[in-house]
Each structure stands twice: as C-alpha cells, then as structure tokens.
Design a protein around this motif. Structure first.
Motif, PDB file in Angstrom:
ATOM      1  N   LYS A   1     -89.724 -52.306 -28.376  1.00 11.67           N
ATOM      2  CA  LYS A   1     -90.989 -51.854 -28.947  1.00 11.67           C
ATOM      3  C   LYS A   1     -90.976 -50.348 -29.180  1.00 11.67           C
ATOM      4  O   LYS A   1     -90.232 -49.615 -28.539  1.00 11.67           O
ATOM      5  CB  LYS A   1     -92.150 -52.213 -28.014  1.00 11.67           C
ATOM      6  N   ILE A   2     -91.815 -49.918 -30.102  1.00 12.42           N
ATOM      7  CA  ILE A   2     -92.010 -48.480 -30.290  1.00 12.42           C
ATOM      8  C   ILE A   2     -92.783 -47.963 -29.075  1.00 12.42           C
ATOM      9  O   ILE A   2     -93.896 -48.430 -28.807  1.00 12.42           O
ATOM     10  CB  ILE A   2     -92.808 -48.193 -31.571  1.00 12.42           C
ATOM     11  N   PRO A   3     -92.230 -47.026 -28.311  1.00 11.44           N
ATOM     12  CA  PRO A   3     -92.926 -46.562 -27.098  1.00 11.44           C
ATOM     13  C   PRO A   3     -94.213 -45.824 -27.439  1.00 11.44           C
ATOM     14  O   PRO A   3     -94.241 -44.985 -28.347  1.00 11.44           O
ATOM     15  CB  PRO A   3     -91.900 -45.621 -26.446  1.00 11.44           C
ATOM     16  N   GLU A   4     -95.282 -46.143 -26.716  1.00 17.49           N
ATOM     17  CA  GLU A   4     -96.556 -45.470 -26.938  1.00 17.49           C
ATOM     18  C   GLU A   4     -96.470 -43.985 -26.618  1.00 17.49           C
ATOM     19  O   GLU A   4     -97.216 -43.177 -27.169  1.00 17.49           O
ATOM     20  CB  GLU A   4     -97.654 -46.133 -26.096  1.00 17.49           C
ATOM     21  N   GLU A   5     -95.560 -43.629 -25.698  1.00 21.61           N
ATOM     22  CA  GLU A   5     -95.400 -42.214 -25.331  1.00 21.61           C
ATOM     23  C   GLU A   5     -94.977 -41.361 -26.516  1.00 21.61           C
ATOM     24  O   GLU A   5     -95.187 -40.145 -26.517  1.00 21.61           O
ATOM     25  CB  GLU A   5     -94.362 -42.074 -24.195  1.00 21.61           C
TER      26      GLU A   5
ATOM     27  N   ASN B   1     -83.927 -50.183 -38.296  1.00 17.86           N
ATOM     28  CA  ASN B   1     -83.523 -50.475 -36.926  1.00 17.86           C
ATOM     29  C   ASN B   1     -83.882 -51.931 -36.635  1.00 17.86           C
ATOM     30  O   ASN B   1     -84.074 -52.723 -37.563  1.00 17.86           O
ATOM     31  CB  ASN B   1     -84.229 -49.519 -35.953  1.00 17.86           C
ATOM     32  N   HIS B   2     -83.987 -52.265 -35.362  1.00 20.20           N
ATOM     33  CA  HIS B   2     -84.361 -53.633 -34.975  1.00 20.20           C
ATOM     34  C   HIS B   2     -85.581 -53.587 -34.057  1.00 20.20           C
ATOM     35  O   HIS B   2     -85.674 -54.369 -33.108  1.00 20.20           O
ATOM     36  CB  HIS B   2     -83.186 -54.330 -34.271  1.00 20.20           C
ATOM     37  N   LEU B   3     -86.500 -52.700 -34.349  1.00 17.77           N
ATOM     38  CA  LEU B   3     -87.697 -52.537 -33.537  1.00 17.77           C
ATOM     39  C   LEU B   3     -88.621 -53.738 -33.715  1.00 17.77           C
ATOM     40  O   LEU B   3     -88.782 -54.248 -34.832  1.00 17.77           O
ATOM     41  CB  LEU B   3     -88.425 -51.254 -33.918  1.00 17.77           C
ATOM     42  N   SER B   4     -89.226 -54.161 -32.622  1.00 14.73           N
ATOM     43  CA  SER B   4     -90.115 -55.332 -32.652  1.00 14.73           C
ATOM     44  C   SER B   4     -91.445 -54.962 -32.000  1.00 14.73           C
ATOM     45  O   SER B   4     -91.670 -53.822 -31.599  1.00 14.73           O
ATOM     46  CB  SER B   4     -89.461 -56.509 -31.923  1.00 14.73           C
ATOM     47  N   GLY B   5     -92.326 -55.963 -31.886  1.00 16.88           N
ATOM     48  CA  GLY B   5     -93.628 -55.702 -31.280  1.00 16.88           C
ATOM     49  C   GLY B   5     -94.611 -55.103 -32.275  1.00 16.88           C
ATOM     50  O   GLY B   5     -94.389 -55.119 -33.489  1.00 16.88           O
ATOM     51  N   ASN B   6     -95.694 -54.555 -31.765  1.00 16.48           N
ATOM     52  CA  ASN B   6     -96.761 -54.018 -32.594  1.00 16.48           C
ATOM     53  C   ASN B   6     -96.603 -52.521 -32.818  1.00 16.48           C
ATOM     54  O   ASN B   6     -95.962 -51.822 -32.031  1.00 16.48           O
ATOM     55  CB  ASN B   6     -98.126 -54.280 -31.943  1.00 16.48           C
ATOM     56  N   ILE B   7     -97.223 -52.050 -33.879  1.00 16.16           N
ATOM     57  CA  ILE B   7     -97.345 -50.611 -34.081  1.00 16.16           C
ATOM     58  C   ILE B   7     -98.302 -50.089 -33.015  1.00 16.16           C
ATOM     59  O   ILE B   7     -99.383 -50.649 -32.830  1.00 16.16           O
ATOM     60  CB  ILE B   7     -97.885 -50.296 -35.486  1.00 16.16           C
ATOM     61  N   PRO B   8     -97.947 -49.031 -32.283  1.00 17.79           N
ATOM     62  CA  PRO B   8     -98.815 -48.530 -31.201  1.00 17.79           C
ATOM     63  C   PRO B   8    -100.226 -48.244 -31.703  1.00 17.79           C
ATOM     64  O   PRO B   8    -100.418 -47.595 -32.737  1.00 17.79           O
ATOM     65  CB  PRO B   8     -98.115 -47.249 -30.741  1.00 17.79           C
TER      66      PRO B   8
ATOM     67  N   SER C   1     -90.145 -48.834 -42.044  1.00 20.90           N
ATOM     68  CA  SER C   1     -89.660 -49.943 -42.865  1.00 20.90           C
ATOM     69  C   SER C   1     -88.385 -50.561 -42.299  1.00 20.90           C
ATOM     70  O   SER C   1     -87.663 -49.953 -41.510  1.00 20.90           O
ATOM     71  CB  SER C   1     -89.404 -49.456 -44.293  1.00 20.90           C
ATOM     72  N   ASN C   2     -88.139 -51.811 -42.734  1.00 19.56           N
ATOM     73  CA  ASN C   2     -86.917 -52.531 -42.389  1.00 19.56           C
ATOM     74  C   ASN C   2     -86.709 -52.628 -40.880  1.00 19.56           C
ATOM     75  O   ASN C   2     -85.684 -52.246 -40.333  1.00 19.56           O
ATOM     76  CB  ASN C   2     -85.703 -51.873 -43.062  1.00 19.56           C
ATOM     77  N   ASN C   3     -87.741 -53.140 -40.212  1.00 18.44           N
ATOM     78  CA  ASN C   3     -87.667 -53.457 -38.791  1.00 18.44           C
ATOM     79  C   ASN C   3     -88.169 -54.874 -38.601  1.00 18.44           C
ATOM     80  O   ASN C   3     -88.211 -55.659 -39.555  1.00 18.44           O
ATOM     81  CB  ASN C   3     -88.484 -52.447 -37.980  1.00 18.44           C
TER      82      ASN C   3
END
Length: 245
Positions: free
Chosen positions: A55-59, A74-81, A96-98
């Motif tokens: 996930k994209i870290p909230e920090e 990249n291969h980032l998953s989960g929600n946008i913070p 883009s492209n995650n």
C-alpha cells in the motif's frame, strides 16, 4: 532519480508518526543532494518503475512541502490514502499503472495547487470527486483504464445522475411555471382593485347626483352611529348609578 536508504527507528512527534530516520539521496542537475533531518522539505519524489509493492504509506502525506510525486509503473495496491489532502503544495501526482483499488478520496479535491494528475490503469471505482481544482483537470485520459470509474469528465455516468439531473430540470420548470402564475395572479388582482376603486371614485367625481347621495348617506350613517353610541353610554351610566346606590 531518488533513492531511499538506511531506515532506523526514530519518532517524529510533531506529526504523531514513527518514521525510520530515512536518508533520501537525490541526483539533480549533476549534484548529489541528501535529505535526512530535513526530509519534510523534500519537494519532488520520483519512485516510478521500481517494482514497489504494498500500500501507499499514509506517512508519505506528511511531506507537506512535496510538489511532485510519481509512483507510477509499480505494483502498488490498496486505496489511495485518504489524508492525501495534507500534501497542500502538490502540483503533480502520478499514480498510473499500479493496482490501486477503491474510490478516489474526496479529500483529493482539496489539493488546490494540483495541475497535473494521472490515475490511469488501476482498478479504481466509484464516482470521480468534484472540486474547484479537479474540475479544471478535464482530460478523460487521466482516468483511463479504470472501468469502474464514472462521472465527469468520463462519458460513463454514475447511477442516479440522470435522475438527479431530470429532477433538477423538473423542479426548475415547476418553479418557473409557479412564478408565472403568481405574476399573473398579482396582475389580475391589481387590475381588479384599480377598476373597482376607479369605478366608485369615477362615478362620484363625474356624477353630482350620486356624489350628493353618497355624502348624504355617509352623514346620516355617522349621525345614526353617534346617537346609538350616546344612548348606549347613557343607559350604561344609569345602570352603574343604580347599582352603586
């Protein structure tokens, strides 16, 4: 290019997060720049095409001076913070492209400096948020490749949009129709009052016999009223005197 190195435990109490004392090196215009204790002053971060996962870290949103953020390819998953609105200075955002999922947070509408955005080719869904700044980013390619997204500027409408637009149009028509009816009503009442008033006054002005008869009738009526009142008062006084004696 920016490379993240050397994480060790250290708190950042002013933001309530525990950072890892990261050291970030940036090669910019042939110069090696290092950010350690002043990481919060970093204004550009490009980690694109690095095979990042998770996930994209909230920090990351604590970097309040950040003006450019590129996490694409990249291969980032989960929600946008949801706290992405804390990046008040952000001008360019490329995710883009995650493999990001879920809705685009409404808080993104608070990024008033944002002038370049790319969220294409993820798995985002729901309605695209609206806001003064986001409305200026009207290129549909920003959201391409997200089949479950809907709303402006995409041609795909969200469920219920047509009904709301239809209801708003009907309400507007009803309001206009009601306003016209009220205007006509006031006009008719005003004309009727003017005609009736002028009918009485005009007949008294131009017809002497009617005018004399009217004033005579008015005078007789006033005298009758005064006599009646005086008689009533006299009887009341007699009743009071009799009761007191």
């Amino acid at each position: 290019m920016i490379v993240v190195k050397n994480y060790s435990s250290a708190p950042a109490p002013e933001y309530g997060y525990v950072w890892g004392s990261p050291k970030v090196s940036q090669v910019l215009k042939g110069r090696d720049l290092e950010y350690t204790k002043i990481l919060l002053l970093l204004d550009n971060l490009d980690l694109s095409s690095n095979k990042l996962v998770g996930k994209i870290p909230e920090e990351l949103c604590v970097l309040s001076a950040l003006r450019g953020l590129n996490l694409s390819h990249n291969h980032l998953s989960g929600n946008i913070p949801i706290n992405i609105e804390e990046l008040k200075s952000l001008e360019s955002l490329d995710l883009s492209n995650n493999k990001l999922v879920g809705a685009i947070p409404q808080s993104m509408a608070n990024l008033m400096s944002l002038n370049k955005l790319d969220l294409s080719y993820n798995n985002l869904s729901g309605k695209i948020p609206t806001g003064p700044q986001l409305q200026t980013l009207d290129d549909p390619n920003i959201y391409a490749g997200n089949d479950e997204l809907c709303g402006t500027p995409l041609p795909k409408k969200c469920f219920g949009d047509d009904d709301r637009r239809k209801n708003a149009h009907e309400d507007d028509d009803d309001y206009k129709e009601s306003r016209i009816e009220r205007i006509w009503f006031y006009c008719v009442v005003t004309l009727g009052y003017a005609a009736g008033l002028w009918g009485v006054i005009g007949s008294l002005v131009f017809n002497r016999i009617w005018r004399d008869a009217f004033f005579c009738f008015t005078e007789n009526t006033m005298e009758l009223i005064l006599v009646t009142v005086e008689v009533k008062i006299g009887r009341l006084k007699k009743s009071i005197m009799k009761w007191t004696n």
